[in-house]
Design a protein around this motif. Structure first.
Motif, short mmCIF file in Angstrom:
data_model
loop_
_atom_site.label_atom_id
_atom_site.label_comp_id
_atom_site.label_asym_id
_atom_site.label_seq_id
_atom_site.Cartn_x
_atom_site.Cartn_y
_atom_site.Cartn_z
N PHE A 49 0.86 -1.18 0.00
CA PHE A 49 0.00 0.00 0.00
C PHE A 49 0.90 1.24 0.00
O PHE A 49 0.99 1.96 0.99
CB PHE A 49 -0.92 0.00 1.22
N ASP A 53 -1.96 4.36 -0.28
CA ASP A 53 -2.90 4.46 -1.40
C ASP A 53 -3.62 5.81 -1.43
O ASP A 53 -4.76 5.91 -1.90
CB ASP A 53 -3.93 3.32 -1.36
N ALA A 57 -4.52 4.41 -5.66
CA ALA A 57 -3.52 3.37 -5.42
C ALA A 57 -2.39 3.48 -6.43
O ALA A 57 -2.62 3.47 -7.64
CB ALA A 57 -4.17 1.99 -5.50
N ASN A 85 -0.01 -3.80 -5.99
CA ASN A 85 0.27 -2.37 -5.91
C ASN A 85 1.30 -1.96 -6.94
O ASN A 85 1.24 -0.85 -7.48
CB ASN A 85 0.75 -2.01 -4.50
N GLN A 88 -0.53 -1.29 -10.05
CA GLN A 88 -1.15 0.03 -9.99
C GLN A 88 -0.12 1.13 -10.27
O GLN A 88 -0.39 2.07 -11.01
CB GLN A 88 -1.79 0.22 -8.62
#
Length: 233
Positions: A49, A53, A57, A85, A88
């Motif tokens: 994270f 985030d 994110a 993550n 992302q």
């Protein structure tokens, strides 16, 4: 050496390091402020994270200066893999198209899922055959892949969809889609097939004691690395 890039909030970096070392690869966790070592032959953006985030994110980590070096690596053909993550971050930084948004369920989901290999002619999938079904876990709250029509159509036409969520028989259905991703997409390629992002965690399906080794072939994509990337910092 495969650089596992750590940001504030990364929490799958040690899992990734152990998985890569189990497969006989040289891997090292690298703090983002230190830049990429000159001996970098691959980059893994791990799950977690990053920066809580905030904003979206992966949005803040994607704007860290080190990501310029990651993009340079990608442009030179160095294998780059973003997981969860890291996926992302990869989308937010422009390494791959599309975006990962809030799950259709609006809740965090941590469970094993099935993936169907869509394109087996890439470094990340050469261990499989097209249509193979893999069992690999997910752990995310923002894993729903979205792309506009033109982007999605281009990904499909250029065979850049790596994996789709499916059932145990390999059927791609709404019921097998854990997060509402467009077209059940679980992973995609960048402009080069040496760059990929996916939401499921191959490092959690590499060690035999974890119950599945289906992720090993994905991580072996790093074995396509050049001998050395000089001046990566």
């Amino acid at each position: 050496m495969i650089a596992i890039l750590q940001f504030g909030g990364s929490n799958c970096d040690r899992d990734a390091e152990r998985a890569l070392e189990y497969l006989g690869m040289d891997a090292e966790r690298v703090w983002y402020e230190d830049g990429l070592p000159a001996e970098t032959t691959g980059v893994l953006l791990p799950g977690g994270f990053s920066y809580g985030d905030y904003l979206r994110a992966g949005a803040m980590a994607a704007r860290a200066p080190v990501m310029e070096a990651v993009r340079t690596c990608a442009d030179r053909g160095v294998p780059v893999l973003g997981v969860c993550n890291g996926a992302q971050i990869g989308c937010e930084s422009g390494l791959t198209p599309g975006a990962f948004t809030t799950n259709a369920s609006a809740r965090f989901q941590c469970e094993p899922v099935f993936l169907r290999v869509e394109n087996a002619d890439t470094p990340w999938t050469r261990a499989y055959e097209a249509g193979d079904v893999l069992s690999i876990p997910i752990a995310h709250g923002e894993g729903r892949f979205e792309a506009d029509d033109d982007t999605y159509d281009r990904l499909v036409s250029e065979d850049r969809v790596l994996f789709r969520y499916c059932d145990a028989d390999g059927d791609v259905t709404d019921a097998a889609n854990p997060n509402g991703s467009r077209g059940n997409v679980a992973g995609v390629l960048g402009e080069r097939d040496t760059v990929a992002v996916l939401m499921p965690h191959p490092e959690r399906a590499t060690l035999p004691e974890l119950g599945s080794t289906d992720g090993q072939g994905i991580l072996r994509g790093f074995e396509t690395a050049p001998a050395r990337l000089d001046g990566a910092r």
